[in-house]
Design a protein around this motif. Structure first.
Motif, mmCIF file in Angstrom:
data_model
loop_
_atom_site.group_PDB
_atom_site.id
_atom_site.type_symbol
_atom_site.label_atom_id
_atom_site.label_comp_id
_atom_site.label_asym_id
_atom_site.label_seq_id
_atom_site.Cartn_x
_atom_site.Cartn_y
_atom_site.Cartn_z
ATOM 1 N N LEU A 143 5.111 4.607 2.412
ATOM 2 C CA LEU A 143 5.847 5.837 2.842
ATOM 3 C C LEU A 143 5.908 6.012 4.129
ATOM 4 C CD1 LEU A 143 4.041 8.249 -0.178
ATOM 5 C CD2 LEU A 143 6.454 7.359 -0.061
ATOM 6 N N ASN A 144 5.016 5.613 4.816
ATOM 7 C CA ASN A 144 5.105 5.809 6.417
ATOM 8 C C ASN A 144 6.224 4.877 7.010
ATOM 9 O OD1 ASN A 144 3.037 7.706 6.643
ATOM 10 N ND2 ASN A 144 1.654 6.024 7.078
ATOM 11 N N ASP A 192 1.023 -1.193 0.028
ATOM 12 C CA ASP A 192 -0.048 0.024 -0.037
ATOM 13 C C ASP A 192 0.622 1.327 0.049
ATOM 14 O OD1 ASP A 192 -2.932 1.277 0.653
ATOM 15 O OD2 ASP A 192 -1.348 2.162 1.925
ATOM 16 N N ARG A 193 0.611 2.027 -0.850
ATOM 17 C CA ARG A 193 1.646 3.419 -1.119
ATOM 18 C C ARG A 193 1.587 4.213 0.075
ATOM 19 N NH1 ARG A 193 6.077 4.663 -3.659
ATOM 20 N NH2 ARG A 193 6.227 6.892 -4.190
ATOM 21 N N ARG A 194 0.499 4.574 1.016
ATOM 22 C CA ARG A 194 0.569 5.345 1.914
ATOM 23 C C ARG A 194 1.460 4.597 3.144
ATOM 24 N NH1 ARG A 194 -2.558 9.702 3.181
ATOM 25 N NH2 ARG A 194 -3.923 8.970 1.653
ATOM 26 N N ARG A 195 0.996 3.304 3.204
ATOM 27 C CA ARG A 195 1.513 2.809 4.436
ATOM 28 C C ARG A 195 3.429 2.466 4.277
ATOM 29 N NH1 ARG A 195 -2.797 -1.735 5.003
ATOM 30 N NH2 ARG A 195 -1.295 -2.904 6.310
#
Length: 367
Positions: free
Chosen positions: A121-122, A116-119
């Motif tokens: 990046l986190n 998942d892109r957002r996770r």
């Protein structure tokens, strides 16, 4: 410091297999681990930032819980062993690193965390901050919640994805073998391969399947897959023998997989993703167009497999195998409806104005 010295590799990921950390009875090989900690400390002192992907939780937990088959008899056993063993694993890492003046941090990730892109990046931000503080992240797959269907399955590929997220320059896979051979190294005449410039069908055919120790989940196939992920992100990867003392500072034989040109972060992330929802097969003309940097148009597609929706990751298959990965611009049903159709004729099939491509070049990474 012969493997990826600090001067040429500011940030390094080291993966350690279960058979190196844990003996056949399920106990930690503490003396060997103390040597690794000393190697890491020397590298950090020389200016290198180091993250560790550490196997061993399931093997340790299985011993404590007295589970058969090393805790791998069932998914439930593996999850219970991982939950129990992870505490012991993180504790011993903290102790051996502290003895060398270093602070350890634990990161447990799942496949979804890096798909998942957002996770993703986190996770990348957390890794970056820890490394900037000269903390040594100890990373493992969160096997206590991972399912058989949604998991990395081996820490070789996890290490390559972590290297990508950490913007590392090199990965060392420490294992029970000193690199790639042209055939099973147990066979007469097997030759060691020192350098691999490109992973092709010939290199893939050299892989010997299985884990020699019986404790790990990887083998040479998983290591080559990891090397492919690393190479696509512009990261060098080495397979080295960990069955020696101080393997990160020893001048020992190994195999290095050379990286491709470093790509934009988003495209590298796309190329390294593991969970494609489907595939689109294309003809030779379309495959050539993709190699020239063009988008995938419906007229060049010949078949659709899988159930995917707009925005899902799909693999693009050419006449000779996978050639790219990208985000679908259409649901599978609509993509099926316009296979081989020119752009000007697609509106009649779909009932709405068509998008410019099945997969746009801005959302595609060549393999």
């Amino acid at each position: 410091m012969h493997l990826f010295p600090p001067a040429s590799c500011p940030r390094l990921v080291v993966k350690i297999g279960s058979a190196l950390l844990v003996d056949p009875e399920g106990a930690i090989r503490r003396g060997w681990l103390e040597g690794i900690a000393a190697d890491i400390a020397a590298r950090v002192a020389a200016g290198q930032q180091v993250a560790v992907v550490s196997s061993g939780a399931i093997a340790l937990g299985a011993r404590r819980l007295k589970l058969v088959k090393g805790g791998r008899a069932s998914l439930e056993d593996a999850q219970a062993a991982a939950a129990t063993g992870q505490i012991a694993l993180s504790q011993v890492w903290a102790e051996v690193l502290a003895a060398n003046g270093l602070t350890a941090a634990q990161m447990l990730v799942t496949l979804d965390d890096l798909e998942d892109r957002r996770r993703y990046l986190n996770a990348a931000a957390t890794l970056g901050r820890l490394l900037s503080l000269n903390v040594v992240p100890i990373i493992n797959e969160n096997d206590s919640v991972a399912t058989a269907e949604i998991r990395f399955g081996d820490n070789d590929r996890l290490a390559a994805r972590v290297a990508q997220a950490a913007d590392a320059h090199g990965v060392v896979l420490l294992s029970d073998i000193d690199g790639l051979y042209d055939r099973n190294p147990a066979l007469p005449g097997a030759e060691h391969i020192a350098t691999v410039e490109r992973i092709d069908r010939r290199i893939e055919n050299m892989a010997d399947r299985g884990s020699a120790s019986g404790m790990g989940s990887g083998g040479m196939v998983s290591k080559i897959e990891a090397a492919r992920i690393a190479a696509s992100a512009g990261v060098s990867l080495a397979i080295a023998n960990g069955r020696i003392d101080r393997p990160l500072s020893a001048d020992a034989r190994h195999t290095v997989f050379l990286p491709e040109k470093r790509t934009r972060a988003r495209k590298a992330w796309l190329a390294g993703r593991l969970t494609a929802k489907g595939s689109i097969t294309v003809d030779e003309g379309a495959a050539k167009a993709l190699a020239e940097g063009r988008s995938l148009l419906a007229i060049g597609a010949t078949s659709i497999r899988g159930m995917f929706f707009r925005g899902d990751l799909v693999t693009i298959e050419g006449p000779n195998g996978p050639i790219a990965r990208g985000l679908a611009e259409y649901d599978a049903a609509d993509a099926q409806a316009i296979l081989g159709i020119r752009s000007e004729d697609q509106a009649d099939r779909l009932g709405y104005a068509p998008r410019s491509a099945l997969v746009h070049r801005n959302h595609m990474a060549l393999l």
